[in-house]
Motif scaffolding. Structure first.
Motif, mmCIF file in Angstrom:
data_model
loop_
_atom_site.group_PDB
_atom_site.id
_atom_site.type_symbol
_atom_site.label_atom_id
_atom_site.label_comp_id
_atom_site.label_asym_id
_atom_site.label_seq_id
_atom_site.Cartn_x
_atom_site.Cartn_y
_atom_site.Cartn_z
ATOM 1 N N MET A 213 -68.046 -87.060 -5.141
ATOM 2 C CA MET A 213 -69.393 -87.245 -5.746
ATOM 3 C C MET A 213 -69.183 -87.484 -7.351
ATOM 4 S SD MET A 213 -71.851 -86.812 -3.814
ATOM 5 C CE MET A 213 -71.953 -86.734 -2.239
ATOM 6 N N ILE A 214 -68.325 -86.698 -8.223
ATOM 7 C CA ILE A 214 -68.264 -86.945 -9.354
ATOM 8 C C ILE A 214 -67.488 -88.473 -9.725
ATOM 9 C CG2 ILE A 214 -66.969 -86.219 -11.296
ATOM 10 C CD1 ILE A 214 -66.895 -83.288 -10.261
ATOM 11 N N GLU A 215 -66.503 -88.728 -8.625
ATOM 12 C CA GLU A 215 -65.876 -90.238 -9.014
ATOM 13 C C GLU A 215 -66.941 -91.201 -8.587
ATOM 14 O OE1 GLU A 215 -62.495 -89.934 -6.545
ATOM 15 O OE2 GLU A 215 -61.446 -88.444 -7.710
ATOM 16 N N GLU A 216 -68.062 -90.920 -7.671
ATOM 17 C CA GLU A 216 -68.876 -92.023 -7.245
ATOM 18 C C GLU A 216 -69.922 -92.305 -8.634
ATOM 19 O OE1 GLU A 216 -71.151 -91.126 -3.846
ATOM 20 O OE2 GLU A 216 -69.186 -91.422 -2.649
ATOM 21 N N ARG A 217 -70.176 -91.093 -9.222
ATOM 22 C CA ARG A 217 -71.072 -91.336 -10.202
ATOM 23 C C ARG A 217 -70.398 -91.635 -11.531
ATOM 24 N NH1 ARG A 217 -73.272 -89.361 -6.936
ATOM 25 N NH2 ARG A 217 -74.945 -87.904 -6.738
ATOM 26 N N ARG A 218 -69.014 -91.598 -11.675
ATOM 27 C CA ARG A 218 -68.588 -92.174 -13.075
ATOM 28 C C ARG A 218 -68.289 -93.537 -12.608
ATOM 29 N NH1 ARG A 218 -67.325 -88.075 -16.495
ATOM 30 N NH2 ARG A 218 -66.218 -86.242 -15.703
ATOM 31 N N ARG A 219 -68.118 -94.110 -11.437
ATOM 32 C CA ARG A 219 -67.669 -95.463 -11.061
ATOM 33 C C ARG A 219 -68.938 -96.340 -11.334
ATOM 34 N NH1 ARG A 219 -64.400 -94.372 -6.982
ATOM 35 N NH2 ARG A 219 -66.083 -94.582 -5.435
ATOM 36 N N SER A 220 -69.992 -95.823 -10.787
ATOM 37 C CA SER A 220 -71.265 -96.648 -10.977
ATOM 38 C C SER A 220 -71.876 -96.330 -12.451
ATOM 39 C CB SER A 220 -72.149 -95.900 -9.922
ATOM 40 O OG SER A 220 -72.829 -94.715 -10.115
ATOM 41 N N GLN A 221 -71.508 -95.304 -13.115
ATOM 42 C CA GLN A 221 -72.302 -95.192 -14.360
ATOM 43 C C GLN A 221 -73.766 -95.341 -14.398
ATOM 44 O OE1 GLN A 221 -70.397 -97.338 -17.527
ATOM 45 N NE2 GLN A 221 -68.643 -95.631 -17.373
ATOM 46 N N GLU A 222 -74.219 -94.903 -13.370
ATOM 47 C CA GLU A 222 -75.604 -94.768 -13.279
ATOM 48 C C GLU A 222 -76.246 -93.367 -13.234
ATOM 49 O OE1 GLU A 222 -76.873 -96.652 -9.242
ATOM 50 O OE2 GLU A 222 -76.020 -98.532 -10.141
ATOM 51 N N ASP A 223 -77.344 -93.333 -13.435
ATOM 52 C CA ASP A 223 -78.188 -92.113 -13.464
ATOM 53 C C ASP A 223 -78.997 -91.948 -12.205
ATOM 54 O OD1 ASP A 223 -79.771 -89.713 -13.578
ATOM 55 O OD2 ASP A 223 -80.961 -90.539 -15.476
ATOM 56 N N LEU A 231 -75.407 -83.982 -15.751
ATOM 57 C CA LEU A 231 -74.444 -83.308 -16.183
ATOM 58 C C LEU A 231 -73.285 -84.086 -16.718
ATOM 59 C CD1 LEU A 231 -74.254 -80.115 -13.609
ATOM 60 C CD2 LEU A 231 -75.209 -80.129 -16.036
ATOM 61 N N ILE A 232 -73.103 -85.077 -15.979
ATOM 62 C CA ILE A 232 -71.927 -86.005 -16.295
ATOM 63 C C ILE A 232 -72.363 -86.750 -17.682
ATOM 64 C CG2 ILE A 232 -70.781 -88.267 -15.822
ATOM 65 C CD1 ILE A 232 -70.758 -87.652 -12.976
ATOM 66 N N MET A 233 -73.427 -87.264 -18.083
ATOM 67 C CA MET A 233 -74.208 -87.710 -19.284
ATOM 68 C C MET A 233 -74.140 -86.819 -20.409
ATOM 69 S SD MET A 233 -76.811 -90.533 -17.668
ATOM 70 C CE MET A 233 -78.131 -89.165 -17.507
ATOM 71 N N ALA A 234 -74.493 -85.480 -20.133
ATOM 72 C CA ALA A 234 -74.780 -84.599 -21.009
ATOM 73 C C ALA A 234 -73.192 -84.578 -22.114
ATOM 74 C CB ALA A 234 -74.346 -83.049 -20.553
ATOM 75 N N HIS A 235 -74.027 -84.311 -23.381
ATOM 76 C CA HIS A 235 -73.184 -84.552 -24.724
ATOM 77 C C HIS A 235 -73.430 -83.696 -25.782
ATOM 78 C CE1 HIS A 235 -72.157 -86.340 -28.566
ATOM 79 N NE2 HIS A 235 -71.067 -86.734 -28.048
ATOM 80 N N ASP A 236 -72.538 -83.049 -26.159
ATOM 81 C CA ASP A 236 -72.899 -81.773 -26.975
ATOM 82 C C ASP A 236 -72.659 -82.457 -28.478
ATOM 83 O OD1 ASP A 236 -73.119 -79.455 -28.355
ATOM 84 O OD2 ASP A 236 -71.322 -78.469 -28.073
ATOM 85 N N ASP A 237 -73.705 -82.489 -28.943
ATOM 86 C CA ASP A 237 -73.771 -83.070 -30.437
ATOM 87 C C ASP A 237 -72.829 -82.440 -31.668
ATOM 88 O OD1 ASP A 237 -75.460 -85.094 -29.832
ATOM 89 O OD2 ASP A 237 -77.121 -84.130 -30.259
ATOM 90 N N GLU A 238 -72.811 -80.837 -31.183
ATOM 91 C CA GLU A 238 -72.052 -80.226 -32.160
ATOM 92 C C GLU A 238 -70.778 -80.264 -32.102
ATOM 93 O OE1 GLU A 238 -72.422 -75.653 -32.196
ATOM 94 O OE2 GLU A 238 -74.682 -76.426 -32.397
ATOM 95 N N THR A 239 -70.163 -80.361 -30.776
ATOM 96 C CA THR A 239 -68.772 -80.317 -30.711
ATOM 97 C C THR A 239 -68.303 -81.969 -30.325
ATOM 98 O OG1 THR A 239 -68.911 -79.816 -28.392
ATOM 99 C CG2 THR A 239 -68.376 -77.988 -30.272
ATOM 100 N N ASN A 240 -69.217 -82.879 -30.015
ATOM 101 C CA ASN A 240 -68.993 -83.976 -29.596
ATOM 102 C C ASN A 240 -68.074 -83.999 -28.181
ATOM 103 O OD1 ASN A 240 -69.159 -86.864 -30.083
ATOM 104 N ND2 ASN A 240 -67.441 -87.221 -31.159
ATOM 105 N N MET A 241 -68.368 -82.996 -27.488
ATOM 106 C CA MET A 241 -67.707 -82.956 -26.218
ATOM 107 C C MET A 241 -68.742 -83.228 -24.996
ATOM 108 S SD MET A 241 -64.661 -81.463 -26.639
ATOM 109 C CE MET A 241 -64.060 -80.276 -25.441
ATOM 110 N N ARG A 242 -68.091 -83.713 -23.848
ATOM 111 C CA ARG A 242 -68.650 -83.758 -22.601
ATOM 112 C C ARG A 242 -67.914 -82.991 -21.690
ATOM 113 N NH1 ARG A 242 -72.118 -88.406 -22.438
ATOM 114 N NH2 ARG A 242 -71.988 -89.872 -24.174
#
Ligand code: HEM
Length: 453
Positions: A213-223, A231-242
């Motif tokens: 599932m993770i690979e499919e989402r990452r490949r298609s880059q779609e929401d 969760l894949i798109m989530a980005h932490d502004d404080e640490t600049n991490m995903r």
């Protein structure tokens, strides 16, 4: 309670060597109710290990809120759960947990989860159509299927049935969680017993499924609109991490586990309580008929279904799916006036507080009116914590409340359930609070047959 006066927890009488372990294991829920007689904080011996039990809302509040940073999840919780959920939100601690929570929180924002309302209603409606009037139904099983279908769809946009390999693997893993919590001394996982083999295969299947599932989402880059995309798109502004793939995997399994059995338990108990209290059922039906008429509920209807919400809240008071939780001190700390040394383990007596006459008069009586708009403000908020409290409060609480209300409304519109004549009902603690002997009921059609509803 003066927080700076030192108080001594009363020791619950136990036997040599085994302490109170036999009584605790024999009937944990009765033990938790009795534990309150020993004071706001008691201490029992599980064999030779001291286990504190926090019985008073202010002590619990100090642990979960005021001094939350002095506590981690207990070692026992981690031993039982980490082989399954790794470092997911439920088991993680400290800065790692804080960052994970910051990353995951937006995925559970009301705006985001309101989009799942139609999915929830659609699956509940499918169940309505499958039921046959006057036939027995295993309501515990049906509620578990339903919430499992919903979590698979909302988390992975996955449409599998409730009986496919994915749900089977989740069921196997959850059975294993129950066993792990029931036993303190664990047989090592590597022993090639049939149960261990079955467990390892289920985990391997889940890992492979989630990775795909993770690979499919990452490949298609779609929401895809599901929680995983978020969760894949989530980005932490404080640490600049995903999130890394490993974190995504741990979070997905955590949400899968935490997100379905609790809600299905609450609904199972709600059907039971409604079957025993016809006047409450009648009031619920009146609300549903008036607000919905012949149509299915939507997200927009929720504010107009206050009684439905009152029924769910009162159900979770009497039968809190999370009957207790626990913490371990990482430093010396004083809570509610009780001094705890570093590495003390405390159980928070949610079941006991919810049934304490000091906070809920006639505590064993099912009375949704306690949560009416006039009465609810007078409830001691610290004494009612079905979703926990403080920074680690259930991240899925809005999701769960929305789901429970929509499923109850969709089903109760068309059906009511009578307890099967030979069904004995008693709660038992497993990882969540369940009916010890299951919950067989008889489906009775309301208003019209499901085909014409
Ligand atoms: C009626 C349904 C539910 C109940 C009664 C419930 C109860 C709880 C409680 C009491 C906690 C806190 C445990 C502690 O402090 O040790 C918790 C945490 C959690 N719950 Fe729920 N829950 C429910 C539904 C859900 C749903 C639907 C999801 C996800 C979709 C979910 C995901 C989680 C997660 C990830 C945590 C860990 C949060 C953290 O530590 O940061 N829960 N839940």
């Amino acid at each position: 309670m003066a927080a700076n006066t030192k108080r001594q927890p009363v020791r619950i009488p136990g036997r040599l060597i085994v302490g109170s372990a036999p009584e605790f294991n024999h009937d944990t829920l009765a033990f938790m109710l009795n534990a309150r007689q020993w004071g706001d904080m008691a201490v029992m011996y599980y064999s030779v290990f001291p286990l504190y039990i926090a019985n008073h809302p202010d002590v619990v509040h100090d642990i979960l809120v005021t001094h939350n940073s002095a506590f981690y999840k207990s070692t026992q919780t981690k031993i039982a759960l980490k082989p399954i959920v790794g470092n997911g939100l439920f088991t993680n601690d400290g800065d790692d947990w804080r960052q994970q929570r910051r990353l995951a929180q937006p995925s559970f924002h009301t705006k985001r989860i309101s989009a799942y309302a139609d999915t929830m209603v659609r699956y509940a409606d499918e169940l309505c159509r499958r039921l046959t009037p006057d036939q027995p139904v295993d309501i515990e099983r049906e509620m578990a299927h339903l919430t499992m279908q919903i979590v698979a769809k909302t988390l992975f946009n996955y449409d599998g049935g409730a009986n496919d390999q994915l749900s089977e693997a989740v069921r196997t893993v959850l059975r294993n969680v129950d066993i792990r919590f029931a036993r303190l001394a664990q047989l090592p996982q590597w022993l090639p017993t049939p149960k261990n083999r079955e467990f390892r295969q289920a985990i391997a299947y889940l890992d492979q499924f989630i990775q795909q599932m993770i690979e499919e989402r990452r490949r298609s880059q779609e929401d895809n609109g599901d929680l995983l995309s978020m969760l894949i798109m989530a980005h932490d502004d404080e640490t600049n991490m995903r999130m890394s793939d490993q974190q995504l995997r741990d979070e997905a399994i955590t949400i899968y586990g935490a997100g379905h059995e609790t809600t299905s338990g609450a609904l199972t108990w709600a059907w039971y309580l409604l079957s025993q209290h016809p006047h409450v059922a009648a009031k619920l039906h009146e609300e549903l008929d008036r607000v919905l008429g012949d149509r299915l509920p939507t997200y927009a209807d929720l504010p107009n279904l206050p009684y439905t919400e009152m029924v769910i809240k009162e159900t979770m008071r009497i039968y809190p799916p999370a009957w207790a939780t626990s913490r371990q001190t990482i430093e010396d700390v004083t809570v509610g006036g009780y001094a705890l040394k570093k590495n003390s383990v405390v159980m928070l007596n949610i079941y006991g507080m919810h049934r304490d006459a000091r906070w809920f008069p006639n505590p064993d009586v099912f009375d949704p009116e306690r949560f009416s708009p006039e009465n609810e403000p007078h409830i001691n908020k610290r004494a009612y914590i079905p979703f926990g409290a403080g920074p680690r409060i259930c991240i899925g609480n809005s999701f769960a409340m929305m789901e429970a209300r929509l499923l109850l409304a969709t089903l109760a519109r068309a059906w009511h359930f009578e307890l099967a004549p030979d069904q004995v009902v008693a709660p038992v603690r497993q990882f969540t609070l369940r009916p010890r002997y299951g919950m067989r009921m008889v489906a009775r059609a309301r208003v019209r047959t499901p085909e014409t509803v």
